[in-house]
Motif scaffolding. Structure first.
Motif, PDB file in Angstrom:
ATOM      1  N   GLY A 186       0.813  -1.214   0.000  1.00 22.63           N
ATOM      2  CA  GLY A 186       0.000   0.000   0.000  1.00 22.63           C
ATOM      3  C   GLY A 186       0.843   1.258   0.000  1.00 22.63           C
ATOM      4  N   TYR A 187       1.914   1.289   0.814  1.00 15.09           N
ATOM      5  CA  TYR A 187       2.764   2.469   0.889  1.00 15.09           C
ATOM      6  C   TYR A 187       3.536   2.711  -0.406  1.00 15.09           C
ATOM      7  N   ALA A 188       3.722   1.676  -1.206  1.00 17.37           N
ATOM      8  CA  ALA A 188       4.400   1.843  -2.494  1.00 17.37           C
ATOM      9  C   ALA A 188       3.474   2.438  -3.549  1.00 17.37           C
ATOM     10  N   ARG A 189       2.161   2.477  -3.275  1.00 16.10           N
ATOM     11  CA  ARG A 189       1.192   2.897  -4.281  1.00 16.10           C
ATOM     12  C   ARG A 189       0.385   4.133  -3.889  1.00 16.10           C
ATOM     13  N   ALA A 190       0.639   4.664  -2.722  1.00 15.67           N
ATOM     14  CA  ALA A 190      -0.043   5.894  -2.296  1.00 15.67           C
ATOM     15  C   ALA A 190       0.869   6.647  -1.352  1.00 15.67           C
ATOM     16  N   GLU A 191       0.685   7.971  -1.298  1.00 17.17           N
ATOM     17  CA  GLU A 191       1.523   8.801  -0.444  1.00 17.17           C
ATOM     18  C   GLU A 191       1.196   8.575   1.024  1.00 17.17           C
ATOM     19  N   ALA A 192       2.213   8.802   1.852  1.00 21.08           N
ATOM     20  CA  ALA A 192       2.054   8.572   3.283  1.00 21.08           C
ATOM     21  C   ALA A 192       0.913   9.388   3.873  1.00 21.08           C
ATOM     22  N   GLN A 193       0.689  10.609   3.352  1.00 21.17           N
ATOM     23  CA  GLN A 193      -0.349  11.478   3.909  1.00 21.17           C
ATOM     24  C   GLN A 193      -1.743  10.854   3.788  1.00 21.17           C
ATOM     25  N   HIS A 194      -1.926   9.967   2.816  1.00 17.10           N
ATOM     26  CA  HIS A 194      -3.226   9.322   2.632  1.00 17.10           C
ATOM     27  C   HIS A 194      -3.369   8.052   3.476  1.00 17.10           C
ATOM     28  N   LEU A 195      -2.266   7.599   4.071  1.00 18.01           N
ATOM     29  CA  LEU A 195      -2.282   6.284   4.711  1.00 18.01           C
ATOM     30  C   LEU A 195      -2.007   6.326   6.217  1.00 18.01           C
ATOM     31  N   VAL A 196      -1.236   7.314   6.671  1.00 19.72           N
ATOM     32  CA  VAL A 196      -0.815   7.314   8.069  1.00 19.72           C
ATOM     33  C   VAL A 196      -2.003   7.319   9.025  1.00 19.72           C
ATOM     34  N   SER A 197      -3.044   8.092   8.705  1.00 24.23           N
ATOM     35  CA  SER A 197      -4.197   8.178   9.619  1.00 24.23           C
ATOM     36  C   SER A 197      -4.946   6.858   9.735  1.00 24.23           C
ATOM     37  N   LEU A 198      -4.742   5.932   8.790  1.00 21.77           N
ATOM     38  CA  LEU A 198      -5.389   4.627   8.876  1.00 21.77           C
ATOM     39  C   LEU A 198      -4.881   3.815  10.066  1.00 21.77           C
ATOM     40  N   GLU A 199      -3.706   4.183  10.590  1.00 20.49           N
ATOM     41  CA  GLU A 199      -3.129   3.477  11.731  1.00 20.49           C
ATOM     42  C   GLU A 199      -4.118   3.402  12.894  1.00 20.49           C
ATOM     43  N   TYR A 200      -5.013   4.389  12.985  1.00 17.17           N
ATOM     44  CA  TYR A 200      -5.881   4.474  14.161  1.00 17.17           C
ATOM     45  C   TYR A 200      -6.994   3.426  14.163  1.00 17.17           C
ATOM     46  N   THR A 201      -7.218   2.768  13.017  1.00 18.30           N
ATOM     47  CA  THR A 201      -8.194   1.680  13.010  1.00 18.30           C
ATOM     48  C   THR A 201      -7.711   0.509  13.858  1.00 18.30           C
ATOM     49  N   ALA A 202      -6.407   0.454  14.126  1.00 14.70           N
ATOM     50  CA  ALA A 202      -5.869  -0.635  14.949  1.00 14.70           C
ATOM     51  C   ALA A 202      -6.466  -0.613  16.349  1.00 14.70           C
ATOM     52  N   PHE A 203      -6.849   0.580  16.832  1.00 12.66           N
ATOM     53  CA  PHE A 203      -7.428   0.666  18.171  1.00 12.66           C
ATOM     54  C   PHE A 203      -8.737  -0.106  18.251  1.00 12.66           C
ATOM     55  N   ILE A 204      -9.528  -0.042  17.180  1.00 10.58           N
ATOM     56  CA  ILE A 204     -10.817  -0.755  17.161  1.00 10.58           C
ATOM     57  C   ILE A 204     -10.586  -2.253  17.305  1.00 10.58           C
ATOM     58  N   TRP A 205      -9.642  -2.766  16.497  1.00 13.42           N
ATOM     59  CA  TRP A 205      -9.350  -4.203  16.561  1.00 13.42           C
ATOM     60  C   TRP A 205      -8.747  -4.581  17.912  1.00 13.42           C
ATOM     61  N   ALA A 206      -7.876  -3.730  18.440  1.00 18.53           N
ATOM     62  CA  ALA A 206      -7.254  -4.028  19.727  1.00 18.53           C
ATOM     63  C   ALA A 206      -8.288  -4.089  20.846  1.00 18.53           C
ATOM     64  N   ALA A 207      -9.248  -3.165  20.824  1.00 21.13           N
ATOM     65  CA  ALA A 207     -10.296  -3.165  21.843  1.00 21.13           C
ATOM     66  C   ALA A 207     -11.135  -4.433  21.758  1.00 21.13           C
ATOM     67  N   ILE A 208     -11.486  -4.839  20.540  1.00 22.34           N
ATOM     68  CA  ILE A 208     -12.305  -6.044  20.355  1.00 22.34           C
ATOM     69  C   ILE A 208     -11.539  -7.291  20.778  1.00 22.34           C
ATOM     70  N   LEU A 209     -10.293  -7.421  20.305  1.00 26.80           N
ATOM     71  CA  LEU A 209      -9.506  -8.621  20.599  1.00 26.80           C
ATOM     72  C   LEU A 209      -9.122  -8.687  22.076  1.00 26.80           C
ATOM     73  N   GLY A 210      -8.805  -7.524  22.673  1.00 23.97           N
ATOM     74  CA  GLY A 210      -8.486  -7.512  24.092  1.00 23.97           C
ATOM     75  C   GLY A 210      -9.665  -7.951  24.943  1.00 23.97           C
ATOM     76  N   TRP A 211     -10.846  -7.534  24.532  1.00 22.96           N
ATOM     77  CA  TRP A 211     -12.067  -7.916  25.255  1.00 22.96           C
ATOM     78  C   TRP A 211     -12.381  -9.401  25.074  1.00 22.96           C
ATOM     79  N   LEU A 212     -12.213  -9.907  23.825  1.00 26.00           N
ATOM     80  CA  LEU A 212     -12.562 -11.288  23.527  1.00 26.00           C
ATOM     81  C   LEU A 212     -11.611 -12.294  24.183  1.00 26.00           C
ATOM     82  N   PHE A 213     -10.300 -12.013  24.111  1.00 27.83           N
ATOM     83  CA  PHE A 213      -9.322 -13.019  24.511  1.00 27.83           C
ATOM     84  C   PHE A 213      -8.660 -12.773  25.861  1.00 27.83           C
ATOM     85  N   PHE A 214      -8.703 -11.535  26.351  1.00 25.84           N
ATOM     86  CA  PHE A 214      -8.024 -11.249  27.615  1.00 25.84           C
ATOM     87  C   PHE A 214      -8.948 -10.617  28.648  1.00 25.84           C
ATOM     88  N   ASP A 215     -10.241 -10.535  28.306  1.00 28.90           N
ATOM     89  CA  ASP A 215     -11.230  -9.982  29.225  1.00 28.90           C
ATOM     90  C   ASP A 215     -10.832  -8.587  29.701  1.00 28.90           C
TER      91      ASP A 215
END
Length: 301
Positions: free
Chosen positions: A235-264
């Motif tokens: 993805g980083y080879a095909r689009a500029e960083a300015q369009h992609l860096v903010s996507l990093e924050y979607t990781a929080f959604i997955w972390a919250a779900i997985l932390g709740w599911l597997f580690f209570d």
């Protein structure tokens, strides 16, 4: 600057989003392995298995050996990743998954100050505001932690993740450069290889063979990490960083779900509010600094 239309960035955005989701899954697996094996053995064996996978892919594609300039970047990034990864996963074993991911979001703001050190840039008012929001977010998360019931060494886990975020900020710069000069298979091969060699040097003192029941998780973590990294590099080879860096924050959604599911792990309001402040600061940077991608490329030229 690229004149690509937003729609032309959609494949790159989709690849990075999927890669980040995979990486969050790897973080969850690694948290379990760190709790079971300790940080060193969890990372060492995952990297070793990942290197075997990456080597098979790299040589199957008959890739040419990179030149001296690319090798230099690979070596620097490997050393940065070695320390960054250990700090992050060691810390992740001591704080909730979502909280650890939230604290790591400070990295893009730290990158602003690295640009000052590396490029001699002057920080504008919007960057100062972004930094203050990010610092406020970290403070809110820390205050929330002090008021809750957490393990006695949780504060060291927070410190380790913040240290990892500092290195990750520099890693973002290296990642953008490598995406322009190396294939995904090459990046994965050299990253896993260099980090594995560095951990191998410490093996006589720290390595222990994991129990049989842990190996499926080690292999899964290695495979998911490799797929994630290849998707993100693609993805980083095909689009500029300015369009992609903010996507990093979607990781929080997955972390919250997985932390709740597997580690209570319940996500506190302090973590939500702190994350919102950090993300707001990073979005100010993304929206107010259209030259960011060029800065990243210049920093490592």
């Amino acid at each position: 600057m690229s004149n690509a239309s937003p729609s032309s960035n959609l494949p790159a955005i989709a690849a990075v989003l999927l890669g980040l989701a995979c990486y969050s899954g790897m973080d969850a697996i690694m948290k379990g392995l760190v709790l079971a094996l300790g940080a060193y053995n969890a990372i060492f064996w995952r990297m070793a298995v990942g290197f075997v996978m990456a080597a098979a892919l790299f040589f199957a594609q008959r890739r040419r050996w990179p030149g001296r300039a690319a090798l230099k970047v690979h070596l620097i990034r490997g050393g940065v990743t070695f320390v960054m990864g250990y700090l992050f996963f060691w810390g992740l074993g001591r704080v909730p998954l979502a909280e650890g991911i939230a604290l790591s979001f400070i990295a893009p703001l730290i990158a602003l100050y690295l640009a000052v050190l590396l490029l001699g840039e002057v920080i504008g008012k919007s960057a100062i505001l972004a930094s203050l929001l990010g610092i406020a977010g970290v403070v809110v998360i820390l205050v929330g932690k002090m008021q809750g019931s957490f393990p006695p060494d949780a504060q060291w886990g927070v410190a380790a993740i913040l240290g990892s975020a500092l290195l990750y900020a520099y890693n973002l710069i290296l990642q953008r450069q490598l995406a322009q000069i190396a294939s995904s298979a090459e990046v994965v091969f050299f990253q896993t290889g260099i980090v594995t060699l560095l951990y191998l040097a410490l093996a006589p003192w720290f390595a222990a063979l994991p129990p049989a029941e842990n190996w499926p998780f080690i292999v899964a973590a290695a495979a998911v990490a490799m797929v994630s990294l290849m998707l993100i590099i693609w993805g980083y080879a095909r689009a500029e960083a300015q369009h992609l860096v903010s996507l990093e924050y979607t990781a929080f959604i997955w972390a919250a779900i997985l932390g709740w599911l597997f580690f209570d792990e319940a996500v506190t309001w302090a973590t939500f509010i702190g994350t919102a402040l950090i993300v707001s600061g990073c979005l100010i940077v993304a929206w107010r600094r259209p030259e960011k991608a060029e800065i990243v490329e210049a920093a490592v030229a």
